[in-house]
Design an enzyme around this catalytic site. Structure first.
Site, PDB file in Angstrom:
ATOM      1  N   HIS B  62       7.516   1.289   1.053  1.00 46.90           N
ATOM      2  CA  HIS B  62       8.350   0.140   1.428  1.00 46.90           C
ATOM      3  C   HIS B  62       9.183  -0.279   0.230  1.00 46.90           C
ATOM      4  O   HIS B  62       8.971   0.213  -0.895  1.00 46.90           O
ATOM      5  CB  HIS B  62       7.510  -1.013   1.975  1.00 46.90           C
ATOM      6  CG  HIS B  62       6.585  -1.666   0.997  1.00 46.90           C
ATOM      7  ND1 HIS B  62       5.588  -0.984   0.316  1.00 46.90           N
ATOM      8  CD2 HIS B  62       6.492  -2.963   0.562  1.00 46.90           C
ATOM      9  CE1 HIS B  62       4.934  -1.819  -0.461  1.00 46.90           C
ATOM     10  NE2 HIS B  62       5.472  -3.029  -0.354  1.00 46.90           N
ATOM     11  N   HIS B  64       9.526  -3.046  -1.645  1.00 46.32           N
ATOM     12  CA  HIS B  64       9.185  -3.991  -2.706  1.00 46.32           C
ATOM     13  C   HIS B  64       9.225  -3.190  -4.017  1.00 46.32           C
ATOM     14  O   HIS B  64       8.727  -2.059  -4.087  1.00 46.32           O
ATOM     15  CB  HIS B  64       7.813  -4.616  -2.482  1.00 46.32           C
ATOM     16  CG  HIS B  64       7.842  -5.726  -1.469  1.00 46.32           C
ATOM     17  ND1 HIS B  64       6.775  -6.025  -0.650  1.00 46.32           N
ATOM     18  CD2 HIS B  64       8.826  -6.613  -1.147  1.00 46.32           C
ATOM     19  CE1 HIS B  64       7.096  -7.052   0.132  1.00 46.32           C
ATOM     20  NE2 HIS B  64       8.340  -7.421  -0.150  1.00 46.32           N
ATOM     21  N   ASP B  66       7.758  -2.998  -6.793  1.00 45.36           N
ATOM     22  CA  ASP B  66       6.597  -2.398  -7.459  1.00 45.36           C
ATOM     23  C   ASP B  66       6.173  -1.081  -6.805  1.00 45.36           C
ATOM     24  O   ASP B  66       5.199  -0.452  -7.240  1.00 45.36           O
ATOM     25  CB  ASP B  66       5.420  -3.385  -7.522  1.00 45.36           C
ATOM     26  CG  ASP B  66       4.996  -3.917  -6.165  1.00 45.36           C
ATOM     27  OD1 ASP B  66       5.872  -4.137  -5.294  1.00 45.36           O
ATOM     28  OD2 ASP B  66       3.789  -4.130  -5.954  1.00 45.36           O
ATOM     29  N   HIS B  67       6.924  -0.663  -5.781  1.00 47.61           N
ATOM     30  CA  HIS B  67       6.645   0.624  -5.144  1.00 47.61           C
ATOM     31  C   HIS B  67       7.783   1.626  -5.296  1.00 47.61           C
ATOM     32  O   HIS B  67       7.632   2.776  -4.889  1.00 47.61           O
ATOM     33  CB  HIS B  67       6.311   0.420  -3.662  1.00 47.61           C
ATOM     34  CG  HIS B  67       5.031  -0.321  -3.469  1.00 47.61           C
ATOM     35  ND1 HIS B  67       3.865   0.289  -3.066  1.00 47.61           N
ATOM     36  CD2 HIS B  67       4.706  -1.623  -3.675  1.00 47.61           C
ATOM     37  CE1 HIS B  67       2.893  -0.610  -3.013  1.00 47.61           C
ATOM     38  NE2 HIS B  67       3.375  -1.784  -3.379  1.00 47.61           N
ATOM     39  N   HIS B 142       2.997  -5.784   6.999  1.00 49.34           N
ATOM     40  CA  HIS B 142       3.395  -6.399   5.741  1.00 49.34           C
ATOM     41  C   HIS B 142       4.657  -7.237   5.959  1.00 49.34           C
ATOM     42  O   HIS B 142       5.188  -7.278   7.066  1.00 49.34           O
ATOM     43  CB  HIS B 142       3.593  -5.297   4.684  1.00 49.34           C
ATOM     44  CG  HIS B 142       3.613  -5.791   3.275  1.00 49.34           C
ATOM     45  ND1 HIS B 142       2.724  -6.735   2.800  1.00 49.34           N
ATOM     46  CD2 HIS B 142       4.420  -5.487   2.223  1.00 49.34           C
ATOM     47  CE1 HIS B 142       2.993  -6.980   1.520  1.00 49.34           C
ATOM     48  NE2 HIS B 142       4.019  -6.237   1.148  1.00 49.34           N
ATOM     49  N   ASP B 171       1.442  -1.475   1.206  1.00 49.52           N
ATOM     50  CA  ASP B 171       0.757  -2.758   1.219  1.00 49.52           C
ATOM     51  C   ASP B 171       0.498  -3.177   2.665  1.00 49.52           C
ATOM     52  O   ASP B 171       1.329  -2.932   3.525  1.00 49.52           O
ATOM     53  CB  ASP B 171       1.617  -3.826   0.552  1.00 49.52           C
ATOM     54  CG  ASP B 171       1.886  -3.567  -0.922  1.00 49.52           C
ATOM     55  OD1 ASP B 171       1.406  -2.583  -1.472  1.00 49.52           O
ATOM     56  OD2 ASP B 171       2.607  -4.376  -1.518  1.00 49.52           O
ATOM     57  N   HIS B 229      -3.976  -1.561  -6.161  1.00 45.73           N
ATOM     58  CA  HIS B 229      -2.946  -2.594  -5.999  1.00 45.73           C
ATOM     59  C   HIS B 229      -3.514  -3.958  -6.398  1.00 45.73           C
ATOM     60  O   HIS B 229      -3.275  -4.973  -5.752  1.00 45.73           O
ATOM     61  CB  HIS B 229      -2.430  -2.623  -4.548  1.00 45.73           C
ATOM     62  CG  HIS B 229      -1.100  -3.314  -4.399  1.00 45.73           C
ATOM     63  ND1 HIS B 229      -0.982  -4.641  -4.058  1.00 45.73           N
ATOM     64  CD2 HIS B 229       0.163  -2.879  -4.572  1.00 45.73           C
ATOM     65  CE1 HIS B 229       0.304  -4.963  -3.998  1.00 45.73           C
ATOM     66  NE2 HIS B 229       1.019  -3.923  -4.306  1.00 45.73           N
TER      67      HIS B 229
END
Lengths: 266, 266
Positions: B62, B64, B66-67, B142, B171, B229
């Site tokens: 996805h 976000h 941090d991914h 999510h 997530d 995570h």
């Protein structure tokens, strides 16, 4: 009052475990400027114990990834840590699209105001001034629109004979047209991606050799020269440092985590 | 034949010096999949001596940061190192815009073909298959469109009683609707951002607690559970591991650089 630069990355495009790509923390009379923001810059800030919420201005010289791929991560971390204070971001106009697109797709609305200042002028342009410091952006000679930055102290302090100054010149081919602008600067950072052995490669890619960086420092009458943006091919940068010092003895090689105090040469 | 996962990042949004955000190197019968690609992933690959030109498929769960904030850097490094071989990239459709915009502004034309496979289905969808491995993407619960991935070996080897399988679920909020899909999986990675003490926060942000991750593993009859995570607030993740093991004893906590061999539970 502090006037110093801390190296967060000294490599060119490809990061290594010992040298991150371009980013510098400039403390100019207690104003904190982050100059460029390669991938991993936020971790470098942590590693070197720099209190990164002090950053008020981020200056992105150009849109090659090794100068800005760490920006989104840093902007997001500011947000997640609850920053409220305004952040000023300077860079080529497309940077705003890149940032906004990534904020939109993640449905992120930053908690702090982010004010974007596009760099578009073909002439040197003052982009920031307050009672102590003045910052000028000026075009460099590279394969895409690229800016250098000149930081000048405005107030002479009691114990200093003259105002201090710092120029950041990366990425750029050898270009004498910048000399009048940075004449007499106390410390000039100039990229030195290649050794003279790879002069041809430097010319083709609009980068500089260490000797060329030193020639600019010599011709502009700089106090000191700081070289960086080293090609990942160099395990040791001693040959580049030797090459530069043969032209301009007062040369320092950038090293991640190192802080260089800037003194007036006068 | 190897079937293992190597953790490149085990933290959630904010990186720390000991835990990078999400990325995993999956060796599924010698097919190399990179699952998520947080900022700094290319350095983690170097740090753990993984030969990253072996990566043929990058799966982004996805958008976000941090991914995926390390994706552009990795794509650029492939290019600079002269990659010629096709790379398959899977992710939400806007990822293609994000990549293309950044390549365009830098005037970069990749030396290798980059084939983008948009993830859009509201149902589980097979996104890759060859003679040994099959990969299915499935929606997670999510705050923005997010996919999990299920990897299944197709050929039973002589010394193994059954085909091996791995599910990546990050997530996501606690969501029993994924259970039928990942029923009996040998190893399930499930996010465990928070301890149960922060159950409310987990619910509000559509993340899971360690106990919830363990409940999913228990209910789907997984062989083992891998949690990760982790919120940057946890210096030690032992309390999260204890919490998960109380529900599902066969739990491992992700740790950057660690490789977990995947065995058939049958």
């Amino acid at each position: 009052m502090n006037f110093s630069v801390t190296i967060l990355g000294s490599n060119s495009a490809i990061p290594s475990l010992s040298r991150n790509p371009s980013a510098q923390w400039l403390n100019a009379a207690e104003r904190i400027f982050l100059i460029d923001c390669a991938e991993g810059t936020q971790l470098q800030l942590r590693r070197f114990h720099l209190h990164f919420q002090r950053i008020k201005h981020i200056l992105i010289s150009h849109l090659h990834g090794d100068h800005y791929y760490g920006l989104m991560g840093l902007l997001t971390t500011f947000h997640l840590l609850g920053r409220k204070e305004i952040l000023h971001l300077y860079g080529p106009p497309e940077l705003s699209d890149i940032v906004n697109l990534q904020l939109e797709v993640s449905l992120t609305r930053l908690l702090y105001p982010l004010e974007f200042h596009p760099l578009v002028s073909a002439e040197p342009e003052m982009i920031f001034t307050d009672e102590r410091v003045e910052v000028t952006a000026f075009p460099l000679l590279h394969s895409i629109p690229t800016y250098g930055f000149l930081f000048r102290e405005k107030i002479r302090l009691r114990n200093y004979p003259a105002c201090r100054s710092y120029a950041y010149c990366s990425d750029t081919a050898y270009d004498e047209s910048i000399i009048p602008l940075i004449k007499g600067v106390d410390l000039v950072y100039h990229e030195a991606t290649f050794h003279t052995e790879l002069q041809e490669q430097a010319r083709n890619r609009l980068h500089s050799t260490a000797a060329e960086a030193a020639t600019i420092a010599l011709k502009c009458g700089a106090g000191k020269l700081l070289i960086g943006h080293f090609s990942a091919r160099y395990d040791s940068i001693q040959p580049l440092l030797d090459e530069a010092r043969a032209v301009f003895p007062e040369t320092i090689a950038a090293s991640d985590g190192e802080t260089i105090q800037i003194f007036s040469k006068h």
